[in-house]
Design a protein around this motif. Structure first.
Motif, PDB file in Angstrom:
ATOM      1  N   THR A  80       9.787  49.458 -73.230  1.00 45.31           N
ATOM      2  CA  THR A  80       8.980  50.658 -73.004  1.00 45.31           C
ATOM      3  C   THR A  80       7.522  50.260 -72.826  1.00 45.31           C
ATOM      4  OG1 THR A  80      10.501  51.970 -74.348  1.00 45.31           O
ATOM      5  CG2 THR A  80       8.319  52.899 -73.924  1.00 45.31           C
ATOM      6  N   VAL A  81       6.920  50.739 -71.749  1.00 45.63           N
ATOM      7  CA  VAL A  81       5.522  50.447 -71.439  1.00 45.63           C
ATOM      8  C   VAL A  81       4.777  51.774 -71.376  1.00 45.63           C
ATOM      9  CG1 VAL A  81       3.924  49.464 -69.771  1.00 45.63           C
ATOM     10  CG2 VAL A  81       6.128  48.366 -70.178  1.00 45.63           C
ATOM     11  N   GLU A  82       3.679  51.859 -72.104  1.00 50.34           N
ATOM     12  CA  GLU A  82       2.850  53.064 -72.094  1.00 50.34           C
ATOM     13  C   GLU A  82       1.550  52.773 -71.357  1.00 50.34           C
ATOM     14  OE1 GLU A  82       2.208  54.692 -75.910  1.00 50.34           O
ATOM     15  OE2 GLU A  82       4.334  54.883 -76.410  1.00 50.34           O
ATOM     16  N   GLN A 111       1.468  57.867 -70.166  1.00 49.66           N
ATOM     17  CA  GLN A 111       2.785  58.007 -69.558  1.00 49.66           C
ATOM     18  C   GLN A 111       3.667  56.856 -70.003  1.00 49.66           C
ATOM     19  OE1 GLN A 111       2.741  58.250 -65.320  1.00 49.66           O
ATOM     20  NE2 GLN A 111       4.921  58.679 -65.133  1.00 49.66           N
ATOM     21  N   GLN A 112       4.882  57.181 -70.347  1.00 52.83           N
ATOM     22  CA  GLN A 112       5.807  56.185 -70.874  1.00 52.83           C
ATOM     23  C   GLN A 112       6.819  55.814 -69.800  1.00 52.83           C
ATOM     24  OE1 GLN A 112       8.633  57.045 -74.210  1.00 52.83           O
ATOM     25  NE2 GLN A 112       7.097  56.033 -75.450  1.00 52.83           N
ATOM     26  N   THR A 113       6.929  54.522 -69.538  1.00 51.18           N
ATOM     27  CA  THR A 113       7.904  54.028 -68.562  1.00 51.18           C
ATOM     28  C   THR A 113       8.840  53.062 -69.253  1.00 51.18           C
ATOM     29  OG1 THR A 113       6.224  54.178 -66.830  1.00 51.18           O
ATOM     30  CG2 THR A 113       8.203  52.912 -66.324  1.00 51.18           C
ATOM     31  N   ARG A 114      10.120  53.251 -69.012  1.00 51.01           N
ATOM     32  CA  ARG A 114      11.125  52.375 -69.609  1.00 51.01           C
ATOM     33  C   ARG A 114      11.758  51.522 -68.515  1.00 51.01           C
ATOM     34  NH1 ARG A 114      14.008  56.831 -73.418  1.00 51.01           N
ATOM     35  NH2 ARG A 114      13.282  58.144 -71.699  1.00 51.01           N
ATOM     36  N   TRP A 115      11.709  50.222 -68.751  1.00 54.76           N
ATOM     37  CA  TRP A 115      12.219  49.251 -67.776  1.00 54.76           C
ATOM     38  C   TRP A 115      13.465  48.582 -68.331  1.00 54.76           C
ATOM     39  CZ3 TRP A 115       9.884  49.328 -63.165  1.00 54.76           C
ATOM     40  CH2 TRP A 115       8.561  49.758 -63.086  1.00 54.76           C
ATOM     41  N   MET A 116      14.496  48.494 -67.500  1.00 53.94           N
ATOM     42  CA  MET A 116      15.661  47.665 -67.830  1.00 53.94           C
ATOM     43  C   MET A 116      15.416  46.268 -67.262  1.00 53.94           C
ATOM     44  SD  MET A 116      19.697  47.970 -66.781  1.00 53.94           S
ATOM     45  CE  MET A 116      20.067  49.256 -67.947  1.00 53.94           C
ATOM     46  N   VAL A 117      15.534  45.260 -68.100  1.00 54.31           N
ATOM     47  CA  VAL A 117      15.227  43.886 -67.713  1.00 54.31           C
ATOM     48  C   VAL A 117      16.534  43.152 -67.425  1.00 54.31           C
ATOM     49  CG1 VAL A 117      14.115  41.736 -68.395  1.00 54.31           C
ATOM     50  CG2 VAL A 117      13.183  43.929 -69.177  1.00 54.31           C
ATOM     51  N   ARG A 118      16.664  42.686 -66.208  1.00 52.64           N
ATOM     52  CA  ARG A 118      17.803  41.818 -65.846  1.00 52.64           C
ATOM     53  C   ARG A 118      17.266  40.388 -65.768  1.00 52.64           C
ATOM     54  NH1 ARG A 118      22.274  44.642 -64.526  1.00 52.64           N
ATOM     55  NH2 ARG A 118      22.004  46.849 -64.007  1.00 52.64           N
ATOM     56  N   LYS A 119      17.868  39.521 -66.542  1.00 51.59           N
ATOM     57  CA  LYS A 119      17.329  38.172 -66.718  1.00 51.59           C
ATOM     58  C   LYS A 119      18.343  37.143 -66.225  1.00 51.59           C
ATOM     59  CE  LYS A 119      15.139  37.351 -70.535  1.00 51.59           C
ATOM     60  NZ  LYS A 119      14.814  37.069 -71.952  1.00 51.59           N
ATOM     61  N   SER A 120      17.839  36.126 -65.542  1.00 51.18           N
ATOM     62  CA  SER A 120      18.667  34.991 -65.111  1.00 51.18           C
ATOM     63  C   SER A 120      17.778  33.757 -65.066  1.00 51.18           C
ATOM     64  CB  SER A 120      19.315  35.255 -63.753  1.00 51.18           C
ATOM     65  OG  SER A 120      18.321  35.445 -62.760  1.00 51.18           O
ATOM     66  N   SER A 142      13.497  55.199 -66.506  1.00 48.45           N
ATOM     67  CA  SER A 142      12.935  56.346 -67.213  1.00 48.45           C
ATOM     68  C   SER A 142      13.574  57.648 -66.751  1.00 48.45           C
ATOM     69  CB  SER A 142      11.416  56.405 -67.004  1.00 48.45           C
ATOM     70  OG  SER A 142      10.802  55.222 -67.452  1.00 48.45           O
ATOM     71  N   THR A 143      13.651  57.838 -65.419  1.00 49.07           N
ATOM     72  CA  THR A 143      14.213  59.084 -64.895  1.00 49.07           C
ATOM     73  C   THR A 143      15.678  59.225 -65.277  1.00 49.07           C
ATOM     74  OG1 THR A 143      12.669  58.984 -63.030  1.00 49.07           O
ATOM     75  CG2 THR A 143      14.578  60.425 -62.802  1.00 49.07           C
ATOM     76  N   ALA A 144      16.438  58.115 -65.118  1.00 51.27           N
ATOM     77  CA  ALA A 144      17.862  58.173 -65.460  1.00 51.27           C
ATOM     78  C   ALA A 144      18.063  58.463 -66.938  1.00 51.27           C
ATOM     79  CB  ALA A 144      18.539  56.858 -65.069  1.00 51.27           C
TER      80      ALA A 144
END
Length: 468
Positions: A195-197, A201-210, A228-230
């Protein structure tokens, strides 16, 4: 450039005789008999000395010229092939060997080297085109893409990441993740949420790592997705479902209370208090029953919504299962094979999880015995096994099995007359809070249901904590 490569090859140190020296020595050995035989022939024919020396000098010049031409014809193709191979080594695929003709030893070698150069050039062009395409795709992606090397320095940054995280490629490439406040993205697991503020405004990021390697150095690639929207849509859908369920349960309890209260007031106006005493008693009993049902529902919801974080300690698997089996008195619960292992778990929450599952299994087995097949005695069995750092606890019954698997973990959904619909949801929450899982399925060996609880073993859990 070709001459530079050839001179570099010529300056390379060599052990023993060089190829050219060996070739000159071989030619000299072959020409020596001709020169000696010519000298003997002149001596036998008694040619004058001036003429003899002139003939020998001319013969020597001819032999030297022929030898030089022969050596040059032998060495030059090899130098050409060496230059082509050196160019290939330096990834310059523009050079080709001349006189590449079949049915010739050097010609066939030149043909093979030219074909190798063509293949490498084709692969090089394909690789460059693929890299260019990948670079273009990354630049055009709406999802932020970042890459960090082994020291945590930022090495790749696309425009979407610059816009989303307020970065600048010219300024921030090469800086450490901690300096850029990006360490939390590196520390989170694959498909984790960060979560980044920013600007209220709060934005939530899903992190895909490789991971990948560039020039042998390990790098970490991060692709961020704005969820965030989903997640807000899921939260709204969850709230709608919850409000619908709450409204349904409250209406079911308040509607009869309201109806009975109105009826009692109407009777009281018509007949008086003494004549309506029996009806008042029945009505108050119904109101009390519905209020108690509503209270049970609210308490079940509180239990589901306020599950505390587990306090992890070492728990003996054998002791835990034996204690759970002894708590059930309606049906003897059999304890099968249990390996000697310890869990890293909250003992109270694990008991609550297993008690719910055992109670469900017992009730399912009893219901089948009473409604479908009285000849088959209710049976419930617990056993366990360990694999890959987890303990799998199996609870099996011989009940009717699962008839509606889609609604197993839907909150407040139940097929029991006195159920609250939170037992399985609460059990799954407890399992996932321990880093495990809960799965229910119909048995394949016989009729009935099998519940599987996976919980981390104590040794593996401690090792992962120590590594972190």
């Amino acid at each position: 450039m070709a001459s530079d490569r050839r001179s570099a090859v010529r300056r390379a140190p060599a052990e023993g005789f060089r190829f050219e020296a060996k070739l000159k020595l071989l030619v000299g050995v072959l020409c020596l008999p001709i020169f000696v035989l010519s000298a003997l022939l002149i001596w036998v024919e008694r040619v004058s000395i001036p003429w003899g020396l002139g003939v020998l000098l001319a013969l020597g010049m001819v032999l030297l010229l022929v030898s030089s031409i022969f050596i040059e014809q032998m060495v030059r193709p090899l130098h050409t092939l060496a230059n082509v191979v050196a160019a290939l080594r330096e990834e310059d695929f523009s050079y080709r060997a001349r006189n590449a003709v079949p049915q010739d030893a050097l010609g066939e070698l030149a043909v093979e080297i030219n074909q190798l150069a063509d293949t490498l050039q084709f692969q090089r062009v394909g690789a460059l085109e693929a890299v260019a395409l990948l670079r273009r795709v990354i630049l055009e992606m709406d999802a932020p893409v970042l890459a960090f090397d082994a020291t945590g320095a930022l090495r790749v940054l696309n425009p979407a990441a610059e816009r989303a995280l307020r970065l600048n490629a010219a300024r921030d490439l090469g800086r450490n993740a901690s300096e850029l406040d990006l360490r939390r993205f590196l520390d989170t697991g694959d498909e984790g949420i960060v979560t980044v503020e920013a600007q209220n405004q709060q934005t939530r990021w899903m992190v895909r790592k490789s991971t990948f390697r560039q020039r042998g150095v390990p790098h970490v690639l991060l692709v961020l997705s704005d969820v965030s929207t989903a997640l807000r849509e899921e939260e709204r859908a969850a709230w709608r479902r919850l409000i619908r369920v709450l409204g349904h349960e409250i209406s079911n309890s308040l509607a009869p209370i309201k109806s009975i209260a109105g009826s009692l007031r109407h009777r009281l106006e018509q007949k008086g208090l003494e004549e309506c005493a029996a009806e008042f008693e029945r009505g108050l009993n119904v109101i009390e029953s519905r209020a108690e049902s509503l209270n049970r529902f609210v308490q079940a919801y509180r239990q589901l919504a306020q599950l505390p974080a587990p306090v992890l300690r070492r728990v003996s698997l054998q002791t835990l299962l034996e204690r759970i089996s002894s708590l059930e008195t309606r049906v003897p619960v059999q304890v099968g094979a249990v390996p000697p292992a310890d869990l890293m778990a909250d003992a109270d929450q694990m008991e609550q999880l297993l008690i719910n599952l055992v109670r469900n299994a017992v009730e399912a087995a009893i219901s089948r015995h009473e409604d479908e097949d009285p000849s088959e005695a209710p049976q419930v069995r617990i056993h366990a096994r360990t694999s890959a750092g987890f303990a799998s606890i199996m609870i099996e019954d011989n009940g009717p099995g699962i008839t509606n698997p889609a609604n197993l973990f839907v909150p407040f959904y139940t097929t029991k007359r006195t159920g609250t619909g939170v037992g399985l949801v609460l059990a799954r929450q407890i399992a996932e809070a321990h880093g495990g899982s809960l799965d229910l399925r119909n048995r394949v060996d016989s009729r009935g249901c099998q519940a599987e609880v996976r919980i981390p073993l104590a040794v593996e859990h401690e090792a992962s904590l120590e590594f972190r």
